[in-house]
Scaffold this motif. Structure first.
Motif, PDB file in Angstrom:
ATOM      1  N   THR A 247       0.788  -1.254  -0.027  1.00 54.82           N
ATOM      2  CA  THR A 247      -0.064  -0.030  -0.030  1.00 54.82           C
ATOM      3  C   THR A 247       0.704   1.318   0.119  1.00 54.82           C
ATOM      4  OG1 THR A 247      -0.223   0.033   2.394  1.00 54.82           O
ATOM      5  CG2 THR A 247      -1.993  -1.196   1.222  1.00 54.82           C
ATOM      6  N   VAL A 248       2.156   0.942   0.398  1.00 54.22           N
ATOM      7  CA  VAL A 248       2.958   2.474   0.511  1.00 54.22           C
ATOM      8  C   VAL A 248       2.848   3.045  -0.987  1.00 54.22           C
ATOM      9  CG1 VAL A 248       5.236   0.884  -0.019  1.00 54.22           C
ATOM     10  CG2 VAL A 248       5.249   3.330   0.809  1.00 54.22           C
ATOM     11  N   SER A 251       0.941   6.001  -1.736  1.00 57.02           N
ATOM     12  CA  SER A 251       1.428   7.388  -1.335  1.00 57.02           C
ATOM     13  C   SER A 251       2.330   7.897  -2.433  1.00 57.02           C
ATOM     14  CB  SER A 251       2.220   7.244  -0.090  1.00 57.02           C
ATOM     15  OG  SER A 251       3.475   6.597  -0.159  1.00 57.02           O
ATOM     16  N   LYS A 298       4.653   8.503   8.507  1.00 57.35           N
ATOM     17  CA  LYS A 298       4.235   7.692   7.454  1.00 57.35           C
ATOM     18  C   LYS A 298       3.621   6.458   7.786  1.00 57.35           C
ATOM     19  CE  LYS A 298       8.679   9.428   5.269  1.00 57.35           C
ATOM     20  NZ  LYS A 298       9.973   8.843   4.717  1.00 57.35           N
ATOM     21  N   TRP A 300       1.838   4.504   6.472  1.00 57.36           N
ATOM     22  CA  TRP A 300       1.669   3.304   5.758  1.00 57.36           C
ATOM     23  C   TRP A 300       2.629   2.309   6.020  1.00 57.36           C
ATOM     24  CZ3 TRP A 300       1.506   8.235   3.438  1.00 57.36           C
ATOM     25  CH2 TRP A 300       3.149   8.903   3.382  1.00 57.36           C
ATOM     26  N   TYR A 301       3.509   2.486   6.924  1.00 59.11           N
ATOM     27  CA  TYR A 301       4.771   1.539   7.560  1.00 59.11           C
ATOM     28  C   TYR A 301       4.392   1.156   8.687  1.00 59.11           C
ATOM     29  CZ  TYR A 301       7.651   3.380   3.559  1.00 59.11           C
ATOM     30  OH  TYR A 301       8.139   3.822   2.579  1.00 59.11           O
ATOM     31  N   PRO A 308      -5.373   3.513   2.150  1.00 56.91           N
ATOM     32  CA  PRO A 308      -4.757   4.646   1.294  1.00 56.91           C
ATOM     33  C   PRO A 308      -5.577   5.942   1.285  1.00 56.91           C
ATOM     34  CG  PRO A 308      -4.541   2.654   0.166  1.00 56.91           C
ATOM     35  CD  PRO A 308      -5.091   2.063   1.231  1.00 56.91           C
ATOM     36  N   PHE A 311      -4.046   8.575   3.756  1.00 56.28           N
ATOM     37  CA  PHE A 311      -2.609   8.974   3.385  1.00 56.28           C
ATOM     38  C   PHE A 311      -2.746  10.504   3.352  1.00 56.28           C
ATOM     39  CE2 PHE A 311      -0.894   4.772   1.454  1.00 56.28           C
ATOM     40  CZ  PHE A 311      -1.294   4.131   2.768  1.00 56.28           C
TER      41      PHE A 311
END
Length: 349
Positions: A247-248, A251, A298, A300-301, A308, A311
C-alpha cells in the motif's frame, strides 16, 4: 626490523597472488595493479617458493588455481576484506564527516521506489559518502562488497547481528483509476478475477488472501509473469491489469486504487552486525534509514493498517519519500504546473 620488512613483503606477494587469481592471468593482474608483468611473475614465484607448493598452473589462456591455490585464495580473500575494513575504520575515525562506501542490500522494489528517491538528502549532506545498493537481481554478478546493512522481510535472528523491525508492508490488489474507468471497478475479490493479473513469481500472497478466494493467484489469468517488482508496478501503472502490491505505493502514485482488503503485513527489519554500528559512515546510514521508514510521519509503514484514502493528511504537500527530518524537503509543484512523475522501469517494490 628485518622481520617487519619480510612480513610486509609477504603481504605484498599475497596481494599480487589475489590479483592473479581474481583477474585470471598474470598480464591482467599487472594491468589491474598498474605494474610490470615481470613484477607479478616474480612475486608469484617468491610466494610459491616460500610456501613450497604450486598455487597456479600457467596456460596459454591464463592461469588455473591448483588445490593449494584455491585454499590460499580463500584465506587471502579474508585478509583482503579485513584490510579494507581496517582502512575504512581508520578513515572514518579520523574524518570529520562520514567517509567511504556503505553496501546496503534490499529488494529491488524497496531500493528503486523507496530508497533511491530519498538518497538525495543523504548524499548532499555527506559528500564523502558513497552508497552501493545491492538489490540482488543478478546473483552471478554481485556487488563487489558484502552487504553491511540489509533490509530483510521476516528476518530470522542471527547471533552477533542486530535485527530491528523498521516497517510493516501491507499488501493488497491494486489497479489504476484509468484502468477501472475503462474496464469497470471490481466490487469483490471474485469480481477482480475477470481482469488480467500481473504476477511476481517470488511473491506468495495466497496464504493471506481472504478465505473466500484462497487460491486467487492460481485462478487469476496471469497476463504477465516476472521476477521484477518494478515490472509489476510499471505494468499496473501502464494499465495492463491488477497486481498485489504494498500500500505504500499509493503514497507515491495516487492514481492507484485498492481493491478488497489488505493482507496481514510483512515485517521489514534492519539487519547489521553489532560491531559496526558506531562507525560514522554506518551510523549515518542507519539514522537515514530510520527516517525513511519513520512510522510517525508515514502511516503506511505502521503495523496497524491505514487505508490509502487516509494517506493525504500525512503527505503534507511534500514528496513522501524525501521527508527525512534533516535538510530542506522538496515541495510538490502546484497542481497546474505539476511535472508528471518519472516512472522507474528497472527496479521494483
Amino acid at each position: 626490523m628485518k622481520e617487519v620488512v619480510r612480513h610486509r613483503s609477504d603481504l605484498s606477494d599475497l596481494h599480487i597472488f589475489y590479483a592473479v587469481a581474481v583477474c585470471g592471468g598474470l598480464n591482467a593482474a599487472a594491468r589491474s595493479l598498474r605494474v610490470d608483468p615481470s613484477t607479478v611473475s616474480r612475486a608469484l614465484d617468491q610466494l610459491e617458493a616460500r610456501l613450497n607448493t604450486r598455487l597456479v598452473r600457467r596456460t596459454a589462456q591464463g592461469v588455473v588455481l591448483t588445490k593449494a591455490g584455491e585454499t590460499a585464495l580463500a584465506r587471502v580473500r579474508t585478509i583482503e576484506s579485513q584490510i579494507e575494513e581496517m582502512e575504512r575504520e581508520v578513515l572514518d575515525s579520523e574524518a570529520t564527516a562520514p567517509v567511504g562506501a556503505v553496501t546496503l542490500s534490499c529488494s529491488d522494489g524497496v531500493g528503486a521506489y523507496l530508497l533511491t528517491p530519498a538518497l538525495t538528502h543523504l548524499l548532499r549532506e555527506n559528500p564523502k559518502l558513497d552508497i552501493r545498493l545491492d538489490c540482488g537481481l543478478w546473483p552471478n554478478n554481485p556487488m563487489e562488497a558484502d552487504a553491511e546493512i540489509s533490509l530483510v522481510f521476516n528476518a530470522e535472528p542471527v547471533p552477533g547481528y542486530v535485527s530491528k523491525p523498521i516497517a510493516y508492508f501491507h499488501y493488497a490488489l491494486f489497479g489504476t483509476q484509468a484502468f477501472f474507468e475503462l474496464y469497470g471497478t471490481p466490487d469483490s475479490i471474485e469480481d477482480a478475477l475477470r481482469h488480467p493479473f500481473l504476477h511476481h513469481t517470488a511473491q506468495n500472497l495466497t496464504g493471506n488472501m481472504p478465505r473466500k478466494v484462497p487460491a486467487f493467484q492460481d485462478l487469476a489469468r496471469r497476463r504477465v509473469e516476472t521476477n521484477s517488482s518494478a515490472a509489476v508496478v510499471e505494468g499496473v501503472l501502464a494499465g495492463i491489469g491488477l497486481a498485489g502490491m504494498p500500500t505504500v505505493l499509493a503514497s507515491v502514485y495516487p492514481e492507484l486504487v485498492m481493491v478488497g482488503e489488505a493482507l496481514e503485513p510483512l515485517e521489514l527489519s534492519l539487519v547489521y552486525h553489532r560491531d559496526i554500528e558506531r562507525i560514522p559512515r554506518i551510523k549515518v546510514v542507519l539514522k537515514w534509514l530510520e527516517a525513511v521508514f519513520d512510522q510517525k510521519t508515514k502511516p503506511w509503514y505502521r503495523r496497524e493498517f491505514v487505508p490509502p484514502r487516509d494517506f493525504e493528511p500525512f503527505l503534507g504537500g511534500e514528496t513522501p519519500n524525501l521527508r527525512l527530518g534533516a535538510g530542506k524537503v522538496t515541495e510538490r509543484a502546484p497542481a497546474q504546473t505539476q511535472v508528471p512523475k518519472r516512472r522507474i522501469a528497472t527496479s521494483g517494490a
